[in-house]
Design an enzyme around this catalytic site. Structure first.
Site, PDB file in Angstrom:
ATOM      1  N   HIS A  67      67.241  15.746  22.206  1.00  0.00           N
ATOM      2  CA  HIS A  67      66.331  14.646  21.854  1.00  0.00           C
ATOM      3  C   HIS A  67      66.054  14.708  20.356  1.00  0.00           C
ATOM      4  CE1 HIS A  67      63.043  11.839  21.895  1.00  0.00           C
ATOM      5  NE2 HIS A  67      62.963  11.777  23.206  1.00  0.00           N
ATOM      6  N   GLU A 142      66.670   5.174  24.033  1.00  0.00           N
ATOM      7  CA  GLU A 142      65.701   5.337  25.117  1.00  0.00           C
ATOM      8  C   GLU A 142      64.925   4.042  25.322  1.00  0.00           C
ATOM      9  OE1 GLU A 142      63.353   8.904  24.928  1.00  0.00           O
ATOM     10  OE2 GLU A 142      62.103   8.299  26.631  1.00  0.00           O
ATOM     11  N   HIS A 179      58.090   4.901  30.686  1.00  0.00           N
ATOM     12  CA  HIS A 179      58.163   3.857  29.660  1.00  0.00           C
ATOM     13  C   HIS A 179      58.445   2.481  30.266  1.00  0.00           C
ATOM     14  CE1 HIS A 179      59.393   7.042  26.398  1.00  0.00           C
ATOM     15  NE2 HIS A 179      58.243   7.307  26.968  1.00  0.00           N
ATOM     16  N   HIS A 211      64.879   9.721  32.343  1.00  0.00           N
ATOM     17  CA  HIS A 211      63.684  10.552  32.143  1.00  0.00           C
ATOM     18  C   HIS A 211      62.748  10.261  33.302  1.00  0.00           C
ATOM     19  CE1 HIS A 211      64.152  11.055  27.487  1.00  0.00           C
ATOM     20  NE2 HIS A 211      64.896  11.897  28.179  1.00  0.00           N
ATOM     21  N   GLU A 256      59.854  15.037  31.947  1.00  0.00           N
ATOM     22  CA  GLU A 256      59.093  15.196  30.694  1.00  0.00           C
ATOM     23  C   GLU A 256      57.621  15.077  31.032  1.00  0.00           C
ATOM     24  OE1 GLU A 256      60.821  11.658  28.834  1.00  0.00           O
ATOM     25  OE2 GLU A 256      61.633  12.991  27.315  1.00  0.00           O
TER      26      GLU A 256
HETATM   27 ZN    ZN Z   1      57.186   8.908  26.449  1.00  0.00          ZN
HETATM   28 FE    FE Z   2      61.330   9.923  27.599  1.00  0.00          FE
HETATM   29 FE    FE Z   3      61.663  10.284  24.317  1.00  0.00          FE
END
Ligand code: ZN
Ligand code: FE
Ligand code: FE
Length: 277
Positions: A67, A142, A179, A211, A256
């Site tokens: 990342h 992302e 997200h 993610h 995450e």
């Molecule tokens: Zn985030």
């Molecule tokens: Fe992420």
């Molecule tokens: Fe990220």
């Protein structure tokens, strides 16, 4: 077979992350290429990178995700800002060739008042400078929550970036469940519909990683605050549908969530237990 792992600290080096992942029951993981605030990276230890490459191969790992520091902004306000982001990313990608064939994920950027179109143009220009035909790393955009002036909260924005990149076969997308929910895509009530939309706008063949996060906030909140699996607004049932979805289930999933290692180990085990073979 579910490929799942979590974000790990790279402080002890490459091979140590591989061993740590295995100890957690993971067969993929994510790490920051350098301090998340984007400072100078340590000199690369080629033998350590080679040891990780061997570990990944011998243990059937799915691709791992490097990342980019989240302060990098390819569409920042000043040229100084943007060139720092380009140089850092180019350096990261040359390092990634020591662990060939993996993924490199970044946040597209924040247009800081220049407008989404200007942001998209700057991001695509930067990628056209950075990408190399000989690289083995796939670079992922992302999906973002769309907070502030973030680019990438809409699938259309990611598609526009990809359309302008000459070596776009070197690129893909990483979908972050927190997200996209925060951005207003209804993955809880209509996962099929969201993926149909992703396919129509971007193409599911571009989707290379997930993610897997719950969200502290309601759908459409544009906040980007991750929550532990099952403790947030997305919930365990919806996340179980994500890992079991036929269009997603063979991808690498990376947690995450706000956890220390024991919490990650528990979430990896939890998600593995929810997979329908
Ligand atoms: Zn985030
Ligand atoms: Fe992420
Ligand atoms: Fe990220």
């Amino acid at each position: 077979m579910l490929h799942i792992g979590c974000h790990l600290s790279s402080a002890k080096g490459f091979a140590a992350m591989g061993r740590q992942a295995m100890a957690l029951g993971a067969d993929t993981f994510q790490f920051f290429t350098r301090n998340p605030r984007g400072s100078r990276a340590k000199p690369l230890d080629a033998a350590d990178a080679e040891a990780l490459t061997v570990l990944l191969r011998e243990n059937g790992f799915a691709p791992v995700i490097a990342h980019a520091p989240y302060t990098l902004n390819l569409c920042g306000q000043t040229e100084e800002n943007r060139s720092f982001a380009r140089e850092t990313m180019a350096d990261d990608l040359s390092r990634m060739e020591h662990i060939p064939g993996q993924l490199y994920n970044f946040h597209p950027g924040s247009h800081v008042g220049q407008g989404t179109e200007a942001g998209i143009a700057l991001i695509a220009q930067a990628m056209n400078e950075i990408l190399r035909p000989e690289q083995t790393t796939t670079v992922l955009l992302e999906t973002m929550a769309g907070k502030g002036s973030e680019v990438g909260g809409r699938f259309e924005e990611l598609r526009e970036i990809l359309d302008r990149v000459n070596l776009s076969e070197k690129m893909g997308v990483c979908l972050d469940t927190c997200h996209v929910s925060d951005a207003g895509y209804d993955i809880v009530g209509d996962l099929d519909g969201v993926l149909t939309e992703f396919d129509r706008v971007i193409g599911l063949r571009r989707l290379k990683a997930i993610h897997l996060n719950d969200s502290k906030n309601a759908p459409g909140s544009r906040k980007d605050r991750h929550e532990c699996i099952g403790a947030g607004e997305i919930g365990l049932e919806a996340l179980a549908r994500v890992v079991n979805h036929p269009a997603l289930r063979s991808l690498p999933f990376c947690l995450e969530t706000p956890n220390e290692l024991p919490g990650y180990r528990a979430e990896i085990e939890l998600m593995r237990g929810l997979v329908r073979e």
